[in-house]
Scaffold this motif. Structure first.
Motif, PDB file in Angstrom:
ATOM      1  N   UNK A   1      31.392 -43.528 -22.080  1.00 38.84           N
ATOM      2  CA  UNK A   1      30.725 -43.683 -20.783  1.00 38.84           C
ATOM      3  C   UNK A   1      31.702 -44.196 -19.732  1.00 38.84           C
ATOM      4  N   UNK A   2      32.556 -45.145 -20.111  1.00 40.95           N
ATOM      5  CA  UNK A   2      33.533 -45.697 -19.162  1.00 40.95           C
ATOM      6  C   UNK A   2      34.502 -44.621 -18.690  1.00 40.95           C
ATOM      7  N   UNK A   3      34.972 -43.785 -19.641  1.00 40.74           N
ATOM      8  CA  UNK A   3      35.878 -42.692 -19.265  1.00 40.74           C
ATOM      9  C   UNK A   3      35.180 -41.719 -18.317  1.00 40.74           C
ATOM     10  N   UNK A   4      33.929 -41.406 -18.606  1.00 42.07           N
ATOM     11  CA  UNK A   4      33.170 -40.489 -17.747  1.00 42.07           C
ATOM     12  C   UNK A   4      32.998 -41.070 -16.351  1.00 42.07           C
ATOM     13  N   UNK A   5      32.698 -42.362 -16.260  1.00 45.44           N
ATOM     14  CA  UNK A   5      32.518 -43.005 -14.951  1.00 45.44           C
ATOM     15  C   UNK A   5      33.806 -42.954 -14.142  1.00 45.44           C
ATOM     16  N   UNK A   6      34.935 -43.223 -14.794  1.00 43.93           N
ATOM     17  CA  UNK A   6      36.227 -43.189 -14.093  1.00 43.93           C
ATOM     18  C   UNK A   6      36.521 -41.785 -13.585  1.00 43.93           C
ATOM     19  N   UNK A   7      36.310 -40.789 -14.442  1.00 42.96           N
ATOM     20  CA  UNK A   7      36.582 -39.411 -14.032  1.00 42.96           C
ATOM     21  C   UNK A   7      35.636 -38.978 -12.919  1.00 42.96           C
ATOM     22  N   UNK A   8      34.364 -39.375 -12.988  1.00 37.88           N
ATOM     23  CA  UNK A   8      33.409 -39.029 -11.934  1.00 37.88           C
ATOM     24  C   UNK A   8      33.797 -39.677 -10.612  1.00 37.88           C
ATOM     25  N   UNK A   9      34.240 -40.935 -10.673  1.00 35.77           N
ATOM     26  CA  UNK A   9      34.655 -41.626  -9.448  1.00 35.77           C
ATOM     27  C   UNK A   9      35.864 -40.943  -8.820  1.00 35.77           C
ATOM     28  N   UNK A  10      36.834 -40.529  -9.659  1.00 37.75           N
ATOM     29  CA  UNK A  10      38.006 -39.832  -9.143  1.00 37.75           C
ATOM     30  C   UNK A  10      37.622 -38.495  -8.530  1.00 37.75           C
ATOM     31  N   UNK A  11      36.720 -37.769  -9.204  1.00 38.33           N
ATOM     32  CA  UNK A  11      36.284 -36.477  -8.670  1.00 38.33           C
ATOM     33  C   UNK A  11      35.539 -36.656  -7.355  1.00 38.33           C
ATOM     34  N   UNK A  12      34.677 -37.675  -7.277  1.00 35.17           N
ATOM     35  CA  UNK A  12      33.929 -37.916  -6.040  1.00 35.17           C
ATOM     36  C   UNK A  12      34.864 -38.291  -4.909  1.00 35.17           C
ATOM     37  N   UNK A  13      35.867 -39.138  -5.210  1.00 36.27           N
ATOM     38  CA  UNK A  13      36.829 -39.524  -4.182  1.00 36.27           C
ATOM     39  C   UNK A  13      37.581 -38.327  -3.636  1.00 36.27           C
ATOM     40  N   UNK A  14      37.992 -37.420  -4.533  1.00 31.57           N
ATOM     41  CA  UNK A  14      38.696 -36.218  -4.075  1.00 31.57           C
ATOM     42  C   UNK A  14      37.801 -35.324  -3.249  1.00 31.57           C
ATOM     43  N   UNK A  15      36.544 -35.147  -3.699  1.00 31.16           N
ATOM     44  CA  UNK A  15      35.608 -34.318  -2.954  1.00 31.16           C
ATOM     45  C   UNK A  15      35.296 -34.922  -1.595  1.00 31.16           C
ATOM     46  N   UNK A  16      35.116 -36.240  -1.553  1.00 33.32           N
ATOM     47  CA  UNK A  16      34.835 -36.908  -0.280  1.00 33.32           C
ATOM     48  C   UNK A  16      36.002 -36.746   0.690  1.00 33.32           C
ATOM     49  N   UNK A  17      37.232 -36.845   0.143  1.00 34.04           N
ATOM     50  CA  UNK A  17      38.410 -36.668   0.995  1.00 34.04           C
ATOM     51  C   UNK A  17      38.481 -35.252   1.567  1.00 34.04           C
ATOM     52  N   UNK A  18      38.175 -34.262   0.727  1.00 38.51           N
ATOM     53  CA  UNK A  18      38.185 -32.868   1.193  1.00 38.51           C
ATOM     54  C   UNK A  18      37.141 -32.657   2.279  1.00 38.51           C
ATOM     55  N   UNK A  19      35.924 -33.197   2.087  1.00 42.26           N
ATOM     56  CA  UNK A  19      34.855 -33.037   3.080  1.00 42.26           C
ATOM     57  C   UNK A  19      35.232 -33.726   4.384  1.00 42.26           C
ATOM     58  N   UNK A  20      35.793 -34.940   4.274  1.00 36.79           N
ATOM     59  CA  UNK A  20      36.190 -35.677   5.479  1.00 36.79           C
ATOM     60  C   UNK A  20      37.285 -34.936   6.239  1.00 36.79           C
ATOM     61  N   UNK A  21      38.264 -34.398   5.495  1.00 33.18           N
ATOM     62  CA  UNK A  21      39.335 -33.643   6.142  1.00 33.18           C
ATOM     63  C   UNK A  21      38.791 -32.394   6.825  1.00 33.18           C
ATOM     64  N   UNK A  22      37.858 -31.742   6.141  1.00 30.77           N
ATOM     65  CA  UNK A  22      37.255 -30.537   6.732  1.00 30.77           C
ATOM     66  C   UNK A  22      36.513 -30.876   8.012  1.00 30.77           C
ATOM     67  N   UNK A  23      35.753 -31.975   8.019  1.00 27.76           N
ATOM     68  CA  UNK A  23      35.028 -32.368   9.222  1.00 27.76           C
ATOM     69  C   UNK A  23      35.983 -32.709  10.352  1.00 27.76           C
TER      70      UNK A  23
END
Length: 218
Positions: free
Chosen positions: A19-41
């Motif tokens: 579960x801890x590994x999944x949470x870390x990977x999800x947080x990293x994926x969300x951070x990357x996606x958020x950065x892409x969306x912010x850059x696009x905006x």
């Protein structure tokens, strides 16, 4: 009788680690996606601002490069030159090439003005008629928002820049010079060689735009 093989599952520690590994990977994926969306905006907003500026410059160039010698009468019946401008009133002129796709019964000439409104926006104003009546309402459209400074300058025949046009005269004197004994508008026309616009906005900083005037003696 043979005993069934004992089945072994995940321990609690293994589940917690997974579960801890999944949470870390999800947080990293969300951070990357958020950065892409912010850059696009950010890029989209920058493109929209650039498009707005380009459309404003295109509109002004299209107007100023079609200036013609057509004085008009204002809503009080007073004559106004084909082109005049000053720091306090902005710029006003008559232009050619007013498109008429619906085939309305009207002139292809248009009276246009540029000024700063009470909200510090650069506004283009036009009238549906040349010689106005008291009920002739102007049509306004905002070209640029949040303008902190706007300056018009006019290049005279001596290659000297003037801050008003007609040069070295008030608008009242210029309009009175257009009056003839019969009360009609005279055809006197002395355009500047070029018109310069200096405009300042927080987004673009200081901009300097130069427009050539048709009919001027080079």
């Amino acid at each position: 009788m043979a005993m069934p093989a004992r089945q072994r599952g995940f321990t609690l520690i293994e589940l917690l680690i997974a579960i801890a590994v999944f949470v870390v990977m999800a947080a990293m994926a969300y951070g990357g996606l958020s950065s892409v969306i912010s850059t696009r905006e950010t890029v989209t907003a920058a493109l929209d601002r650039s498009k707005t500026l380009q459309m404003a410059v295109w509109r002004m160039r299209n107007d100023l490069e079609q200036i013609v010698n057509r004085p008009i009468r204002d809503s009080f019946g007073d004559s106004e030159p084909a082109l005049y401008g000053s720091p306090d009133i902005g710029l006003q002129f008559t232009r050619n090439g007013w498109r008429n796709p619906l085939g309305d019964i009207r002139s292809n000439l248009q009276r246009v003005a540029y000024r700063i409104d009470e909200d510090n926006n650069l506004v283009r104003v036009h009238w549906r008629v040349l010689d106005r009546a008291q009920d002739s309402a102007p049509v306004e459209s905002v070209l640029l928002e949040d303008v902190s400074n706007l300056e018009w300058r006019f290049l005279d025949s001596d290659r000297e820049w003037q801050d008003r046009w007609p040069a070295n005269s008030s608008i009242g004197a210029a309009t009175s010079a257009l009056q003839t004994p019969a009360g009609t508008i005279a055809a006197s026309y002395d355009p500047p060689l070029a018109i310069e616009l200096r405009v300042t906005t927080p987004t673009w900083g200081d901009l300097r735009l130069l427009f050539m005037v048709p009919g001027a003696e080079k």
